[in-house]
Design a protein around this motif. Structure first.
Motif, short mmCIF file in Angstrom:
data_model
loop_
_atom_site.label_atom_id
_atom_site.label_comp_id
_atom_site.label_asym_id
_atom_site.label_seq_id
_atom_site.Cartn_x
_atom_site.Cartn_y
_atom_site.Cartn_z
N ILE A 41 0.57 -7.27 11.18
CA ILE A 41 -0.68 -8.01 11.20
C ILE A 41 -1.64 -7.44 10.16
CG2 ILE A 41 -2.64 -8.70 12.62
CD1 ILE A 41 0.02 -9.94 13.44
N ASP A 42 -1.68 -6.12 10.06
CA ASP A 42 -2.56 -5.44 9.11
C ASP A 42 -2.04 -5.64 7.68
OD1 ASP A 42 -4.78 -3.21 8.78
OD2 ASP A 42 -3.06 -2.59 7.57
N ARG A 43 -2.92 -6.09 6.77
CA ARG A 43 -2.49 -6.42 5.42
C ARG A 43 -1.96 -5.20 4.67
NH1 ARG A 43 -6.68 -9.60 1.70
NH2 ARG A 43 -6.33 -11.08 3.42
N ALA A 44 -2.67 -4.05 4.77
CA ALA A 44 -2.23 -2.85 4.07
C ALA A 44 -0.89 -2.37 4.60
CB ALA A 44 -3.28 -1.75 4.19
N ALA A 45 -0.72 -2.42 5.92
CA ALA A 45 0.56 -2.02 6.53
C ALA A 45 1.68 -2.95 6.10
CB ALA A 45 0.44 -2.00 8.04
N ARG A 46 1.35 -4.25 5.94
CA ARG A 46 2.35 -5.23 5.52
C ARG A 46 2.88 -4.89 4.13
NH1 ARG A 46 -0.53 -10.27 5.00
NH2 ARG A 46 -1.05 -9.77 7.17
N ALA A 47 1.98 -4.56 3.22
CA ALA A 47 2.39 -4.22 1.87
C ALA A 47 3.17 -2.91 1.85
CB ALA A 47 1.16 -4.11 0.96
N ALA A 48 2.71 -1.92 2.62
CA ALA A 48 3.38 -0.61 2.64
C ALA A 48 4.78 -0.72 3.23
CB ALA A 48 2.54 0.39 3.43
N LEU A 49 4.93 -1.49 4.32
CA LEU A 49 6.24 -1.65 4.94
C LEU A 49 7.19 -2.39 4.02
CD1 LEU A 49 8.05 -1.24 7.40
CD2 LEU A 49 7.14 -3.39 8.33
N SER A 50 6.68 -3.41 3.34
CA SER A 50 7.51 -4.17 2.41
C SER A 50 8.04 -3.27 1.29
CB SER A 50 6.70 -5.33 1.83
OG SER A 50 7.48 -6.06 0.90
N ARG A 51 7.15 -2.42 0.75
CA ARG A 51 7.59 -1.50 -0.31
C ARG A 51 8.62 -0.51 0.21
NH1 ARG A 51 2.00 -1.44 -1.53
NH2 ARG A 51 1.79 0.55 -0.42
N ALA A 52 8.40 0.01 1.42
CA ALA A 52 9.31 1.00 1.98
C ALA A 52 10.70 0.40 2.22
CB ALA A 52 8.75 1.56 3.28
N ILE A 53 10.75 -0.83 2.75
CA ILE A 53 12.04 -1.49 3.00
C ILE A 53 12.74 -1.80 1.68
CG2 ILE A 53 13.10 -3.62 3.85
CD1 ILE A 53 11.05 -3.64 6.09
N GLU A 54 11.97 -2.25 0.70
CA GLU A 54 12.57 -2.54 -0.61
C GLU A 54 13.16 -1.29 -1.24
OE1 GLU A 54 11.29 -4.47 -4.96
OE2 GLU A 54 9.81 -4.24 -3.35
N GLN A 55 12.42 -0.17 -1.14
CA GLN A 55 12.91 1.08 -1.71
C GLN A 55 14.16 1.56 -0.96
OE1 GLN A 55 10.11 4.29 -1.55
NE2 GLN A 55 11.52 5.79 -2.43
N ALA A 56 14.12 1.49 0.38
CA ALA A 56 15.25 1.97 1.17
C ALA A 56 16.48 1.11 0.97
CB ALA A 56 14.87 1.99 2.65
N GLY A 57 16.30 -0.18 0.66
CA GLY A 57 17.43 -1.08 0.50
C GLY A 57 17.94 -1.21 -0.92
N SER A 58 17.33 -0.49 -1.87
CA SER A 58 17.76 -0.60 -3.27
C SER A 58 19.13 0.04 -3.46
CB SER A 58 16.75 0.06 -4.20
OG SER A 58 16.64 1.45 -3.93
N ASP A 59 19.85 -0.44 -4.45
CA ASP A 59 21.22 0.03 -4.69
C ASP A 59 21.27 1.50 -5.10
OD1 ASP A 59 22.24 -2.44 -4.08
OD2 ASP A 59 22.21 -3.13 -6.16
#
Length: 396
Positions: A241-259
């Protein structure tokens, strides 16, 4: 006309146009997959090549979450797989599989009049140039089913009797190989045991694919989403729900899922607040490769997100903690009373012993646990707390 003839030293048959050696090699490759599921992509290609198909693979249909996960697939566009997943429950395949037995082979072209006028053909198959799919259910467990499939594009003829007979010939071998893998709890399909274990955790567990799609949620995660105070799922992706948390979680998932992610990287934690000043603490962990990948590969995941509510109190360790530190039963009772926030006098009154006896037990506990202060002792107890919820009891 199909001509069957025995293959020497093998309990199988040969089809016209398929050499005995090719058939034997393919069946052998199928059974190799039972102990090494990494070989399924090659086996799926071999099967598809035998019936002159341009794409194929294994699909897991999760009926509980109305989810369709493609495993070991090749030859398909990502957009097609997403469309197939979202429309699978309305497809002729889903309708047929409800009444099909394991190994029953079907092709969409068997009933062309029932297919061409459907929304499934118009919206899913036709835009991607696919005119026919052949498949069979290969394994069915509680709530989910796995099937093997292959497909042909519009510039190739529909599947013929020869192709259907070939799939019928291979279907029992594929089904046995998948059943062996499932029984051995190897990485081929969603593990019922693993799912029940994850459902017992207090923390919400979200497994995501490389593109951020949520491919699995445990029971705690589903409750967190239903509450919707801190975290939601939008377009099949986690959305705080929190905008800053949304951006931070998206970055973290993208980084963790990178090849190129370092599988030994430290887990990344971040706050997922709600509007009331509480919320969850999320821990993001990559599972792209290595031993961790082997544990969650049944869910086709590349990233794990653990969502913990700091307020929730899980089960106290009890007997295990006492055995670890050689505490007596009386000492453990005192420790658990103090862990509830009681003082020495209140603990004594609750347990029916004197306050000096409480102090004596506490002194012994300090000595056995290597602590000297009550705060350190309770922290040690808290660190030993299992991440599972106490069983719910129905009061009549």
């Amino acid at each position: 006309m199909l001509q069957y003839k025995p293959i020497a030293d093998h309990n199988t048959v040969s089809l016209d146009g398929v050499s005995a050696q090719a058939l034997s090699d393919t069946i052998g490759a199928i059974y190799d997959c039972a102990l090494d599921p990494h070989q399924w992509p090659d086996a799926c290609r071999s099967i598809s090549d035998l019936c002159e198909s341009s794409a194929g693979g294994i699909c897991v249909h999760d009926m509980k979450h109305t989810q369709n996960d493609q495993l070991f697939v090749f030859g398909y566009q990502t957009e097609f797989l997403e469309k197939l997943g979202s429309h699978y429950m309305q497809s002729p395949m889903a309708e047929a599989d409800i009444v099909s037995n394991i190994g029953d082979v079907r092709a969409l072209s068997m009933n062309p009049s029932d297919l061409l006028g459907t929304r499934f053909f118009r919206d899913v198959l036709k835009p991607f140039g696919i005119q026919d799919i052949i498949w069979f259910p290969a394994l069915r467990t509680a709530g989910r089913m796995a099937s093997m499939h292959a497909s042909r594009r519009v510039n190739v003829e529909h599947y013929q009797k020869r192709d259907i007979d070939l799939f019928r010939l291979l279907a029992p071998h594929v089904s046995r190989a998948l059943a062996i893998s499932d029984a051995l709890d190897i990485r081929t399909l969603n593990s019922e045991i693993l799912e029940r274990t994850l459902d017992a955790l207090v923390a919400g567990v979200f497994l995501t694919a490389g593109d951020g799609r949520v491919v699995y949620m445990n029971a705690a995660a589903e409750r967190q989403i239903r509450t919707g105070n801190s975290i939601r799922i939008i377009n099949n992706r986690l959305s705080p729900i929190d905008r800053a948390a949304r951006a931070a979680l998206s970055r973290a998932i993208e980084q963790a899922g990178s090849d190129d992610v370092d599988i030994d990287m430290t887990a990344y934690s971040l706050a997922i607040p709600d509007a009331q000043g509480t919320g969850y603490v999320a821990t993001v962990l990559p599972v792209q490769s290595g031993r961790r990948r082997s544990t969650v590969a049944p869910f086709a995941a590349s990233c794990a997100v653990f969502m913990q509510d700091p307020v929730q109190a899980p089960l106290m360790p009890g007997e295990a903690f006492a055995r670890l530190h050689q505490l007596t039963g009386s000492e453990l009772r005192v420790l658990l009373a103090l862990a509830q926030g009681l003082g020495g006098k209140e603990a004594a009154d609750m347990l029916g012993i004197s306050e000096p006896t409480v102090r004596t037990h506490l002194k012994h506990i300090f000595s056995k646990t290597g602590t000297s202060r009550q705060t350190k002792l309770l922290q040690l107890l808290h660190n030993s707390t299992p991440p599972i919820r106490a069983p719910q009891r129905t009061v009549l």
